[in-house]
Design an enzyme around this catalytic site. Sequence first.
Site, PDB file in Angstrom:
ATOM      1  NE  ARG A  10      81.135  86.148  94.149  1.00 44.96           N
ATOM      2  CZ  ARG A  10      81.593  86.501  92.943  1.00 44.96           C
ATOM      3  NH1 ARG A  10      82.876  86.396  92.659  1.00 44.96           N
ATOM      4  NH2 ARG A  10      80.773  86.982  92.030  1.00 44.96           N
TER       5      ARG A  10
ATOM      6  CD  GLU B  71      85.552  91.085  96.751  1.00 49.82           C
ATOM      7  OE1 GLU B  71      85.031  91.716  95.816  1.00 49.82           O
ATOM      8  OE2 GLU B  71      85.952  89.928  96.642  1.00 49.82           O
TER       9      GLU B  71
ATOM     10  CG  HIS C 295      86.262  90.699  92.536  1.00 56.76           C
ATOM     11  ND1 HIS C 295      85.244  90.497  93.430  1.00 56.76           N
ATOM     12  CD2 HIS C 295      85.962  89.924  91.459  1.00 56.76           C
ATOM     13  CE1 HIS C 295      84.364  89.648  92.918  1.00 56.76           C
ATOM     14  NE2 HIS C 295      84.786  89.284  91.719  1.00 56.76           N
TER      15      HIS C 295
HETATM   16  N1  NAD Z   1      87.152  86.453  90.362  1.00 54.32           N
HETATM   17  C1  NAD Z   1      86.265  86.769  89.459  1.00 54.32           C
HETATM   18  O1  NAD Z   1      86.259  87.888  88.972  1.00 54.32           O
HETATM   19  C2  NAD Z   1      85.270  85.760  89.000  1.00 54.32           C
HETATM   20  C3  NAD Z   1      84.840  85.773  87.668  1.00 54.32           C
HETATM   21  C4  NAD Z   1      83.879  84.846  87.260  1.00 54.32           C
HETATM   22  C5  NAD Z   1      83.369  83.943  88.181  1.00 54.32           C
HETATM   23  N2  NAD Z   1      83.798  83.976  89.467  1.00 54.32           N
HETATM   24  C6  NAD Z   1      83.313  82.998  90.441  1.00 54.32           C
HETATM   25  O2  NAD Z   1      83.884  81.729  90.117  1.00 54.32           O
HETATM   26  C7  NAD Z   1      83.064  80.687  90.612  1.00 54.32           C
HETATM   27  C8  NAD Z   1      82.858  79.621  89.543  1.00 54.32           C
HETATM   28  O3  NAD Z   1      82.199  80.154  88.429  1.00 54.32           O
HETATM   29  P1  NAD Z   1      81.744  79.217  87.204  1.00 54.32           P
HETATM   30  O4  NAD Z   1      81.286  80.133  86.131  1.00 54.32           O
HETATM   31  O5  NAD Z   1      82.776  78.217  86.906  1.00 54.32           O
HETATM   32  O6  NAD Z   1      80.487  78.515  87.871  1.00 54.32           O
HETATM   33  P2  NAD Z   1      79.836  77.106  87.475  1.00 54.32           P
HETATM   34  O7  NAD Z   1      78.473  77.137  88.027  1.00 54.32           O
HETATM   35  O8  NAD Z   1      80.035  76.811  86.046  1.00 54.32           O
HETATM   36  O9  NAD Z   1      80.700  76.066  88.330  1.00 54.32           O
HETATM   37  C9  NAD Z   1      80.621  75.933  89.718  1.00 54.32           C
HETATM   38  C10 NAD Z   1      80.876  74.482  90.041  1.00 54.32           C
HETATM   39  O10 NAD Z   1      80.947  74.355  91.456  1.00 54.32           O
HETATM   40  C11 NAD Z   1      80.344  73.128  91.809  1.00 54.32           C
HETATM   41  N3  NAD Z   1      79.956  73.162  93.208  1.00 54.32           N
HETATM   42  C12 NAD Z   1      78.872  73.739  93.770  1.00 54.32           C
HETATM   43  N4  NAD Z   1      78.890  73.536  95.106  1.00 54.32           N
HETATM   44  C13 NAD Z   1      80.000  72.799  95.376  1.00 54.32           C
HETATM   45  C14 NAD Z   1      80.553  72.274  96.563  1.00 54.32           C
HETATM   46  N5  NAD Z   1      79.953  72.448  97.745  1.00 54.32           N
HETATM   47  N6  NAD Z   1      81.702  71.583  96.469  1.00 54.32           N
HETATM   48  C15 NAD Z   1      82.323  71.403  95.270  1.00 54.32           C
HETATM   49  N7  NAD Z   1      81.836  71.858  94.110  1.00 54.32           N
HETATM   50  C16 NAD Z   1      80.689  72.565  94.161  1.00 54.32           C
HETATM   51  C17 NAD Z   1      79.183  73.001  90.857  1.00 54.32           C
HETATM   52  O11 NAD Z   1      78.766  71.660  90.721  1.00 54.32           O
HETATM   53  C18 NAD Z   1      79.777  73.534  89.564  1.00 54.32           C
HETATM   54  O12 NAD Z   1      80.295  72.511  88.772  1.00 54.32           O
HETATM   55  C19 NAD Z   1      81.783  81.379  91.076  1.00 54.32           C
HETATM   56  O13 NAD Z   1      81.858  81.581  92.465  1.00 54.32           O
HETATM   57  C20 NAD Z   1      81.828  82.724  90.394  1.00 54.32           C
HETATM   58  O14 NAD Z   1      81.103  83.700  91.071  1.00 54.32           O
HETATM   59  C21 NAD Z   1      84.738  84.850  89.896  1.00 54.32           C
HETATM   60  O1  3PG Z   2      81.065  86.602  89.450  1.00 56.95           O
HETATM   61  C1  3PG Z   2      81.669  87.262  88.600  1.00 56.95           C
HETATM   62  O2  3PG Z   2      81.285  87.379  87.428  1.00 56.95           O
HETATM   63  C2  3PG Z   2      82.960  87.903  88.980  1.00 56.95           C
HETATM   64  O3  3PG Z   2      83.152  87.894  90.330  1.00 56.95           O
HETATM   65  C3  3PG Z   2      83.195  89.226  88.350  1.00 56.95           C
HETATM   66  O4  3PG Z   2      82.839  90.307  89.159  1.00 56.95           O
HETATM   67  P1  3PG Z   2      82.934  91.782  88.565  1.00 56.95           P
HETATM   68  O5  3PG Z   2      81.890  91.898  87.525  1.00 56.95           O
HETATM   69  O6  3PG Z   2      82.675  92.697  89.708  1.00 56.95           O
HETATM   70  O7  3PG Z   2      84.291  91.957  87.992  1.00 56.95           O
END
Ligand code: NAD
Ligand code: 3PG
Length: 527
Positions: free
Chosen positions: A230, A259, A279
């Site tokens: 994020r 964004e 993204h």
């Molecule tokens: N770029 C994209 O398109 C995209 C796609 C999917 C997810 N994401 C983002 O990726 C991130 C992770 O997603 P996920 O599905 O693995 O989530 P998840 O909940 O499975 O994992 C997140 C992890 O972060 C840990 N955490 C929480 N606070 C913390 C802190 N202060 N310090 C260290 N660790 C901490 C939690 O314990 C957990 O294990 C999220 O922010 C999600 O929104 C981005």
């Molecule tokens: O948190 C998520 O699932 C990702 O950031 C994906 O975002 P998007 O659906 O806008 O691609």
Amino acid sequence: MPKVLVSDPIDQVGIDILSQVATVDVKTTLSPEELIQVLPEYDAIMIRSGTKLTKEAVEAGKNLKIIGRAGVGVDNVDVPTATRMGIVVVNSPEGNTIAAAEHTIAMMMSLSRFIPAANASLKGGKWDRKSFTGVEVYKKTLGILGLGKIGSHVASVAKALGMRIFAYDPFLTTERAEKLGVNLVELEILLREADYITLHLPKTKDTHHLINADRITIMKDGVRIINCARGGIIDEVAIAEAIKSGKVAGIALDVFENEPLEAESGLRELGANVILTPHLGASTEEAQTNVAVDVAEQIRDVLLGLPARSAVNIPGLRPDVWQKLKPYLQLAEMLGNLVGQLAGGRVDNLDVKLQGEIANSESQPVVVAALKGLLSPALRERVNFVNASIEAKERGIRVTETRDPSVEDYSGSIHLTAHGSQGQQSVTGALLGKSEIRITSINGFPINVAPTHYMLLTLHRDMPGIIGRIGSLLGNFNVNIASMQVGRRMVRGEAVMVLNIDDPLPSGLLDEIVHIQGVTDAFVVKL
Ligand SMILES: NC(=O)c1ccc[n+]([C@@H]2O[C@H](COP(=O)([O-])OP(=O)(O)OC[C@H]3O[C@@H](n4cnc5c(N)ncnc54)[C@H](O)[C@@H]3O)[C@@H](O)[C@H]2O)c1
Ligand SMILES: O=C(O)[C@H](O)COP(=O)(O)O
């Protein structure tokens, strides 16, 4: 037909699922003002990260039952406001895990080998091999911040690439880290040791600018950083400075504080060692199908009155739990409603006792159901499984929960005691067979009553003629009695009577009943 607004690009398969139960409007270019204007028309909204459901927007969604986030992060939704309004918020916790992890690996390799810049150079007519000498990831240390679903997959792929993995995740057990073959370390150690740092944690107030100028100073010279989690977890100004000074050898960002990234953002000006993608972490065909199906199915289910499987604001109420507990949830809700009506005024404390088989189950949904029932005479359809706990807390209702797995007369029973401004009332209920609801005691008087829409309850002295007098009075007012039960603890002592009646009690009749000699109190209950 309910109406669903789809305000971000969603795979057609999701639209097809929604169309089974609703009229679907796909409007992906609404401005924030337009969104607020149209939201009152809709029963559900399906979004990705593009739509910002601010407090104002959620409050505009007066008819919303569900907000579906086709993805993981719900930081673009004001979840507390949705919860207060009783709107279920669901996401797809795993649908895009692999896509985001693979994008992270692609970013790491691109950073190491300057692939985007080399590609642009070649397409620009050059044959420049000198500028793009990279580094290997083999035997390097990768520091993962947040070892959840995406972080774990990145760890296993990076291990296969021959990397040593350090992770920082204060919420993870050492056993889980060991199972993944990862060294769980303190943040400072990770920052000092890592050649590559990748972020996979949610954006919260604790993680805001987690990577800032001070922490960058601790890092190894020449570290490379990837953020596919994020925007805002990295301080963009500090990281740009660190790139310019050469402290950081490269950054790859998929997500940004604002964004879309502003056209004039300084990040766009940086060189070949800075890779930016708009993204795209979840943008694979597979992930988009997964999240669309996952979330559309949940919207469909909620619109059909079924529970959602991954609601972020109804803890514990998954469909498997719901199926198992459904009759007990109905029982708890009925008892909450009953005890609330008997209590009359303000309730300060609700004691919930789970006895028998129910004592070994997940209790939170049962407590929520009891609170929903307790508050429903006052709040009607405004209270539901999403907001019942919040509404109760805001009214200062304290809940005490006890469990007793020993079985008495029924295999499982729920006992509620409400303490309030007008004293204490208690009710117990159980299931007959698997799902038939019975009220089995009121204020300690044993009865066995199947609850109906209208009921009349009396507290009276057990004496000859009293039941007849109450019955005749109802007859005089043309109120039909469907069934009758008396519960007493001793002959000619205190007793309770429950009458299931077919009609609402005419006004004034309750007063006359209370004035019958021997009647100490009477209540009309509408369930
Ligand atoms: N770029 C994209 O398109 C995209 C796609 C999917 C997810 N994401 C983002 O990726 C991130 C992770 O997603 P996920 O599905 O693995 O989530 P998840 O909940 O499975 O994992 C997140 C992890 O972060 C840990 N955490 C929480 N606070 C913390 C802190 N202060 N310090 C260290 N660790 C901490 C939690 O314990 C957990 O294990 C999220 O922010 C999600 O929104 C981005
Ligand atoms: O948190 C998520 O699932 C990702 O950031 C994906 O975002 P998007 O659906 O806008 O691609």
